[in-house]
Motif scaffolding. Structure first.
Motif, PDB file in Angstrom:
ATOM      1  N   ASP A   1      46.301  51.794  45.270  1.00 36.55           N
ATOM      2  CA  ASP A   1      45.281  51.525  46.275  1.00 36.55           C
ATOM      3  C   ASP A   1      43.885  51.537  45.654  1.00 36.55           C
ATOM      4  OD1 ASP A   1      47.232  51.392  48.282  1.00 36.55           O
ATOM      5  OD2 ASP A   1      47.124  53.562  48.643  1.00 36.55           O
ATOM      6  N   SER A   2      43.647  52.488  44.776  1.00 36.61           N
ATOM      7  CA  SER A   2      42.358  52.551  44.089  1.00 36.61           C
ATOM      8  C   SER A   2      42.160  51.336  43.187  1.00 36.61           C
ATOM      9  CB  SER A   2      42.256  53.833  43.260  1.00 36.61           C
ATOM     10  OG  SER A   2      42.340  54.982  44.071  1.00 36.61           O
ATOM     11  N   LEU A   3      43.230  50.918  42.508  1.00 35.03           N
ATOM     12  CA  LEU A   3      43.138  49.744  41.632  1.00 35.03           C
ATOM     13  C   LEU A   3      42.865  48.476  42.420  1.00 35.03           C
ATOM     14  CD1 LEU A   3      46.091  50.582  39.227  1.00 35.03           C
ATOM     15  CD2 LEU A   3      43.675  50.457  38.596  1.00 35.03           C
ATOM     16  N   ALA A   4      43.462  48.356  43.597  1.00 39.21           N
ATOM     17  CA  ALA A   4      43.220  47.173  44.431  1.00 39.21           C
ATOM     18  C   ALA A   4      41.748  47.080  44.802  1.00 39.21           C
ATOM     19  CB  ALA A   4      44.097  47.225  45.679  1.00 39.21           C
ATOM     20  N   THR A   5      41.160  48.208  45.115  1.00 37.89           N
ATOM     21  CA  THR A   5      39.732  48.225  45.441  1.00 37.89           C
ATOM     22  C   THR A   5      38.892  47.806  44.241  1.00 37.89           C
ATOM     23  OG1 THR A   5      40.056  49.967  47.087  1.00 37.89           O
ATOM     24  CG2 THR A   5      37.825  49.675  46.218  1.00 37.89           C
ATOM     25  N   LEU A   6      39.202  48.344  43.073  1.00 36.56           N
ATOM     26  CA  LEU A   6      38.478  47.975  41.861  1.00 36.56           C
ATOM     27  C   LEU A   6      38.595  46.481  41.579  1.00 36.56           C
ATOM     28  CD1 LEU A   6      39.295  50.757  39.228  1.00 36.56           C
ATOM     29  CD2 LEU A   6      37.115  50.336  40.362  1.00 36.56           C
ATOM     30  N   LEU A   7      39.803  45.958  41.714  1.00 36.65           N
ATOM     31  CA  LEU A   7      40.031  44.560  41.384  1.00 36.65           C
ATOM     32  C   LEU A   7      39.280  43.625  42.319  1.00 36.65           C
ATOM     33  CD1 LEU A   7      41.652  42.524  39.628  1.00 36.65           C
ATOM     34  CD2 LEU A   7      43.438  42.623  41.390  1.00 36.65           C
ATOM     35  N   VAL A   8      39.412  43.850  43.604  1.00 35.27           N
ATOM     36  CA  VAL A   8      38.855  42.909  44.585  1.00 35.27           C
ATOM     37  C   VAL A   8      37.347  43.071  44.745  1.00 35.27           C
ATOM     38  CG1 VAL A   8      38.888  42.235  47.017  1.00 35.27           C
ATOM     39  CG2 VAL A   8      41.029  42.698  45.815  1.00 35.27           C
ATOM     40  N   ARG A   9      36.871  44.290  44.759  1.00 41.69           N
ATOM     41  CA  ARG A   9      35.458  44.511  45.051  1.00 41.69           C
ATOM     42  C   ARG A   9      34.566  44.484  43.817  1.00 41.69           C
ATOM     43  NH1 ARG A   9      35.621  49.434  49.554  1.00 41.69           N
ATOM     44  NH2 ARG A   9      36.878  48.307  51.113  1.00 41.69           N
ATOM     45  N   ARG A  10      35.135  44.757  42.642  1.00 37.77           N
ATOM     46  CA  ARG A  10      34.282  44.857  41.463  1.00 37.77           C
ATOM     47  C   ARG A  10      34.669  43.918  40.328  1.00 37.77           C
ATOM     48  NH1 ARG A  10      34.196  51.062  39.895  1.00 37.77           N
ATOM     49  NH2 ARG A  10      33.151  50.143  38.084  1.00 37.77           N
TER      50      ARG A  10
END
Length: 324
Positions: free
Chosen positions: A205-214
């Motif tokens: 879940d944390s990686l998905a946020t990093l990938l999509v938002r940053r």
């Protein structure tokens, strides 16, 4: 007809998910490099003529897949093997492409890669061979592709979900310490099985946020600092999955090198590629010399021998040319 195939290494930043709790498994993230590289020259013949055992094995299988009599292959340049820069996939696909073009045969490396046992977890190597650039792949459905691939013929290389050219002025620092080879073959399969069966789903879940938002916005907009910092965060989170298998978030001596390089203002986003021992960082043309010096100093400080490169990203796929 004599054919030359030239393709660079790839860095594997990490996977989007390794937990069986989510509906998609794996999902590789990586970057194609201009060097180090594999360069093969081939011409049609009867039987297999190749001084390199690995390339010869791939050549024999490629001839079977394409229905041709044989090939003579010379290895002009080779990637270092099992150090985290994608030697297996790039060498296999380069061999396949060389055999096909030498015989004037059409061949889709993406379709045939599974028959060479490539692209089973990460699709980054295949995508890098095809198109270069910064690549994200879709992974596999978890219910069909758990800790091992389904039987041959029942799976395909993951689709590309995002790909971006990276700015020409960007550079990637690649440090190859003299250390034990990274995991491959059955050893890698066993380690991945353990990792997947015990993976914390919250990390995905944390990686998905990093990938999509940053990460994807930074790649699309060519923002080096944001890209580098996020690549570093992405790799560090991935390392938490592997900690029990490799003796820490990064495997020795990569972790110590990363700590040393993290203090250099010339390098952003330092991390470990795949199982290592390759260590990478992001920099640009103006800071290339400082980045190289920082890597040399880090190796010296740790008393570790090794090689250092500062290389361009590669924004195209394998280059296949007729040389006579």
């Amino acid at each position: 007809m004599r054919i030359r195939v030239d393709v660079g290494a790839r860095l594997h930043v990490g996977f989007q998910n390794l937990s069986l709790a989510h509906e998609r498994l794996y999902g590789g993230v990586g970057v194609a490099l201009e060097s180090p590289r594999v360069v093969l020259e081939a011409e049609p013949t009867v039987g297999i003529d190749c001084p390199d055992t690995l390339v010869g094995t791939y050549a024999e299988r490629s001839c079977e897949l394409l229905g041709v009599d044989g090939v003579s292959i010379d290895v002009v340049d080779a990637l270092p093997r099992h150090v985290g820069v994608g030697s297996g996939t790039q060498t296999a696909l380069a061999t396949l492409a060389a055999v096909a073009r030498a015989h004037g045969k059409p061949a889709s490396v993406r379709e045939l890669a599974p028959s060479l046992n490539r692209g089973g977890r990460s699709g980054v190597g295949v995508a890098s061979f095809e198109h270069g650039g910064f690549v994200v792949d879709a992974g596999h459905p978890t219910e069909r592709f758990t800790t091992a691939p389904p039987p041959a013929g029942e799976w395909t290389v993951p689709a590309i979900t995002a790909r971006h050219d990276l700015p020409e002025e960007w550079r990637f620092l690649v440090v190859l310490p003299d250390a034990d080879e990274g995991r491959s073959g059955e050893t890698e399969d066993e380690s991945m099985r353990s990792v997947v069966e015990n993976a914390d789903p919250s990390i995905a879940d944390s990686l998905a946020t990093l990938l999509v938002r940053r990460l994807l916005p930074a790649a699309a907009e060519g923002r080096l600092e944001a890209f580098g910092d996020t690549v570093g965060d992405f790799g560090r989170l991935n390392g938490a999955w592997y900690a029990d298998e490799q003796g820490g978030v990064y495997r020795p001596p990569a972790g110590r090198l990363i700590d040393e390089l993290a203090d250099s203002p010339a390098v952003r986003g330092v991390g470990q590629s795949s199982w290592g021992p390759a260590v990478y960082g992001v920099t640009d043309r103006s800071l290339a010399g400082e980045a190289r010096d920082a890597a040399d100093a880090a190796l010296s400080s740790l008393g570790v021998d090794g090689g250092v490169r500062v290389v361009r990203p590669r924004n195209d796929g394998a280059r296949i040319t007729e040389i006579q």
